[in-house]
Structures are given as structure tokens and as C-alpha cells.
Design an enzyme around this catalytic site. Structure first.
Site, short mmCIF file in Angstrom:
data_model
loop_
_atom_site.label_atom_id
_atom_site.label_comp_id
_atom_site.label_asym_id
_atom_site.label_seq_id
_atom_site.Cartn_x
_atom_site.Cartn_y
_atom_site.Cartn_z
CG HIS A 92 -1.92 -1.10 1.24
ND1 HIS A 92 -2.85 -1.24 2.22
CD2 HIS A 92 -2.11 -2.15 0.39
CE1 HIS A 92 -3.58 -2.32 2.01
NE2 HIS A 92 -3.14 -2.89 0.89
CG ASP A 133 -2.95 1.45 4.89
OD1 ASP A 133 -2.30 0.81 4.04
OD2 ASP A 133 -4.02 1.04 5.38
NE ARG A 189 -7.17 -1.37 2.91
CZ ARG A 189 -6.86 -2.30 2.01
NH1 ARG A 189 -6.98 -2.05 0.70
NH2 ARG A 189 -6.45 -3.49 2.40
CB ALA A 192 -14.35 0.48 4.89
CE1 TYR A 221 -21.00 7.03 -0.18
CE2 TYR A 221 -21.29 4.70 -0.67
CZ TYR A 221 -21.14 6.01 -1.09
OH TYR A 221 -21.12 6.28 -2.43
CG ASP A 225 -22.41 1.80 4.89
OD1 ASP A 225 -21.46 1.26 5.51
OD2 ASP A 225 -22.51 1.77 3.65
CD GLU A 235 -18.28 1.48 8.15
OE1 GLU A 235 -17.44 1.62 7.24
OE2 GLU A 235 -19.48 1.22 7.92
#
Length: 469
Positions: free
Chosen positions: A168, A187, A252, A292, A294, A296, A332
Site C-alpha cells: 500500500h 497506509d 488506505r 470503509a 460510507y 453505514d 463504523e
């Protein structure tokens, strides 16, 4: 379309979003559909045998400028006949893994305009301590282009010592309309796979003492904004009381950066779902690893492996789907970020109950992006073009002036059995140049993942043939 296999995989955009909104579970991976955009194109391979081509830019000399991640060189390619010339080979580049080597590049807007700014900016990894093991770091360097020799010379390091791990890495470079440089930082794969015991620092911010000491250890999961000499712009955002190179954070693995006018967009990889396209704003927090996509509570819970207790992380076997009880977990909705900025598009948000093991990751592995500003193809003006590695397509998304919904629904184009790493558009707006990875997985003609790539390590041209062209 000559040279392009039948389309079996692309984007089920509207259908997937509707399914997710209704909370029902897709019966197949959401990247699997049977159609793409209707516009006609023909394709050809411009050149092949490139060593890990990573970024492509159309130069003012009419050549394609590319970085070769593995080849450690910047190469100029004649789009007419595919002939190549090496502008510079950078021996200092350190490359052993899939996300290190020679990465991003930006051409100064005044290149070859006779204004004394024939500059090329590149980002690459190097070994900061070659005499004692490997200390992998990234630097941003400037070269000067010599038109007579067609070579790059006079290297000048602008920013060195940036952290760069084994995964990454980010590494995309963009020249902004404000005359600043933008550099994406991943990251480092922290809290994931082989790096699962490393604390993820995408939310960490530097202290004033760290900035004064040129300690860039928090520059992970960030987008940086720099003066052309590598210094910190005076109008950079002050975040948590400190002004640094950091423009935004909570990313990320941002592998695409592109400006649409003054708006900056990025593309970045999700973990197993929620690849993102973001509208990047100064001081914005994009949530990772706490959120990650939204916010939600859909198919993602943050598992902080490095904080495992009483069992230390090193004693545990990594299991993405079922972490042990000693690993702290956080939904989240339990995260409260005052400056959280949600993505403008995800690939894909899936509801709870989506079976990752059976259906596979609901991702497309986005890479380079660019903005299409020509009117040559009807209906394409002012569109964001996003390359995909796993799906092997380019997604076109119309841009809007609606601040609540600046990116419209995606449509897939240019399906092949390749991994698309980056894209450049010719000035005529009719020709598109795609870089392909030399190896890795993509979705083949059967719809299954394969490592048998059609045009590995190549530049593939797609030319529009509609409207009498």
C-alpha cells in the site's frame, strides 16, 4: 471491436446500488455484468515488453511519457510506431515488491515552453541505509529535461525520508492548478495481511516538534501538498493545531490523483469492499481504518490487531473474516469524526451478509485516473476516467456541479483480459492509451479470475470510430 474479447465483466452500477439500498444480498459478485458503453472503438498494442509500466502522461512533445516501476526508468514512447527512448535510468530506485520502485510522475505545465521550467517530478522508493539491511523510504525528486539530448539531468531531491513499507505505497504525483505538487501516500498495508501487527497510522497526525525535526513518520495514509521546492505551503490546512505537508488523511491506498479544474479527485483501494473515489478537500478526514466507504455499518468492522490483549498480536494468526476475541473491534457507527468526508462513489458497497469467501472481494482495484475535457466524443465532455486492474475496464463517470453528488453513475469501457494501471488521453480526444500490468490477477473472458493476461506490460491504444471519425 477488433482485438477485444467479449465483455463479461464490468460494472453493475445502478443495480448494485439499488440492491445495497434495499439491504438485499447480491447473488453474485457486483462487478459481474454483460455489457459496457455503446460507443465504438478499435484497439491496437502500441508497444510491449515494458517492465512494470506505472504512470503514463501525454507530453507536449507528442510522446507518451511513462514510468517503469520495475525497470527503474522514465521512457518516452512514440504513439505512432511504439518506438521507445529512455529519458533517464535511476539506479537508486529500490524495487523488490509489488508496490515499490519508480512510481508517480508529473510534468511541469510549462515544459518545452521556453520558460526555463523544463521540469519532471517523480516519486520512487530507495534504501535509506544500504549498508545495514533495508530501510525502504520514498522520495520526491525533480529532473530537468534537455530537449537537445532528449534526456533528463540535474536531479534535485525535494523531499526525502518518507515512510514506505512493503504494501500500500500510494505514490501518485499530480501538479495542481495552484502551482503545488500533490503526492499520495498509502497506509503501508498496516493492520492487514503480512503487516497485520503494525499499527495503522492513517489517522495519526504529526506534532509541531516532529515537523520541525523533519520526522515524516505520520505521513502514512495521507495526501501531501508541497511547494515546488518540497517545502510546506503556508496555506496548507492546519490540522489538530499543526500545519505540515498533509492536505488530507484517513486514506488506505490512493493510487489515482487527478484535477478537474480546481477539484481534486482520488481513487483508492478498499480492503475487501468499498474501493473509493473521493473529492479531496483540505483538512478532510476520509475515515480509514475506522470507516470503509460510507459510514453505514455495512460489511465492515474495524479490527485493531496491533492492540490485541491479553494475547499479543504476534502470537495470533491473521484471519480477516474472524479475528479472535482478543482483537478490539469497532463498528463504523461507533466512530465520531468531526471532519469525516464520505466518498463520492464506491466499488462496491455491499450489505451485511455478502459472502466474501464464496463470491470474492467486491472490489475493482482502481488505479490511475484522469479527466476527459474534450468534446470529440458526444456526451463525454467533463468525465472522470478510472482504470481498473481486477475488472480490466475503464469506468467513465460524468462530473457534475452538484456538491452533494459531483460524480455521476459509472459506465464501463475497453474491456480486455488485462490489468489497467493508468490512462492518458491524446489531445484530439479520440485516442486513449492504457498501461497494462506485467502480472497479477484480472477477470478473464469466462468471468473467473485469471493470471493469464492478454497484453502484459504494454501500452494499448483505443481509438474512437464513431461520428464519422
Amino acid at each position: 471491436m477488433p482485438g477485444v474479447p467479449p465483455v463479461v465483466v464490468a460494472l453493475a452500477c445502478a443495480a448494485v446500488l439499488t440492491l445495497g439500498a434495499q439491504g438485499t444480498v447480491p447473488a453474485q459478485n457486483p462487478r459481474v455484468i454483460t455489457a459496457q458503453g455503446p460507443e465504438p472503438f478499435v484497439s491496437r498494442v502500441v508497444t510491449a515488453g515494458l517492465e512494470g509500466p506505472w504512470q503514463v502522461t501525454w507530453g507536449p512533445d507528442g510522446f507518451l511519457w511513462i514510468t517503469e516501476r520495475v525497470g527503474k526508468r522514465i521512457t518516452r514512447v512514440n504513439p505512432a510506431d511504439g518506438s521507445t527512448t529512455v529519458a533517464v535510468a535511476i539506479d537508486e530506485v529500490y524495487q523488490t515488491l509489488a508496490q515499490d520502485g519508480l512510481l508517480g510522475m508529473a510534468l511541469h505545465p510549462d515544459l518545452l515552453k521556453g520558460r526555463g521550467t523544463d521540469y519532471i517530478y517523480v516519486a520512487y522508493t530507495y534504501d535509506a541505509d544500504p549498508g545495514s539491511g533495508v530501510n525502504r523510504r520514498m522520495k520526491l525528486r525533480r529532473y530537468t529535461y534537455e530537449p537537445l539530448t532528449q534526456r533528463l539531468s540535474s536531479p534535485l531531491d525535494l523531499l526525502t525520508g518518507l515512510p514506505h513499507g512493503t504494501d500500500h505505497g500510494g505514490g501518485r504525483v499530480a501538479f495542481g492548478p495552484d502551482g503545488k505538487l500533490y503526492l499520495s501516500r498509502g497506509d503501508q498495508g498496516s493492520n492487514f495481511a503480512a503487516n497485520y501487527c503494525n499499527p495503522n497510522r492513517a489517522q495519526d497526525l504529526p506534532t509541531m516538534a516532529e515537523v520541525q525535526a523533519a520526522d515524516w513518520s505520520t505521513y502514512q495514509g495521507k495526501i501531501l501538498r508541497l511547494e515546488l521546492d518540497g517545502s510546506i505551503p503556508r496555506d496548507n490546512p492546519t490540522i489538530n493545531g499543526v500545519r505540515s505537508h498533509i492536505y488530507s488523511y484517513g486514506h488506505r491506498n490512493p493510487q489515482g490523483l487527478a484535477f478537474a479544474g480546481t477539484r481534486l479527485f482520488d481513487s483508492e483501494h478498499g480492503e475487501s469492499i468499498d474501493d473509493e473515489v473521493n473529492l479531496v478537500v483540505p483538512g478532510g478526514n476520509y475515515g480509514w481504518p475506522l470507516i470503509a466507504g460510507y459510514q453505514d455499518d455495512q460489511s465492515y468492522v474495524y479490527s485493531n490487531w496491533s492492540a490485541s490483549s491479553p494475547e499479543p498480536c504476534a502470537s495470533l494468526a491473521f484471519n480477516l473474516a474472524n479475528p479472535p476475541s482478543s482483537v478490539p473491534r469497532q463498528r463504523e457507527s461507533e466512530t465520531h469524526l468531526s471532519n469525516f468526508v464520505p466518498p463520492v462513489k464506491t466499488f462496491f458497497t455491499v450489505p451485511n451478509g455478502y459472502d466474501l469467501r464464496a463470491l470474492g472481494n467486491a472490489t475493482v482495484a482502481p488505479a490511475g485516473i484522469t479527466v476527459y475535457t474534450s468534446r470529440a466524443i458526444p456526451g463525454w465532455y467533463d468525465s472522470l476516467l478510472l482504470t481498473s486492474m481486477i475488472s480490466g475496464v475503464v469506468f467513465r463517470m460524468p462530473l457534475t456541479d452538484d456538491p452533494r453528488n459531483p460524480v455521476g453513475a459509472p459506465t464501463a469501457y475497453f474491456k480486455t483480459g488485462n490489468r489497467y494501471r493508468d490512462i492518458a488521453v491524446a489531445p484530439d480526444g479520440l485516442r486513449f492509451y492504457l498501461l497494462t500490468d506485467p502480472d497479477g490477477r484480472t477477470v478473464g473472458s469466462s468471468g473467473a479470475l485469471t493470471r493469464e493476461l492478454v497484453d502484459p506490460g504494454a501500452i494499448v491504444e483505443f481509438r474512437y470510430t464513431g461520428a464519422g471519425k
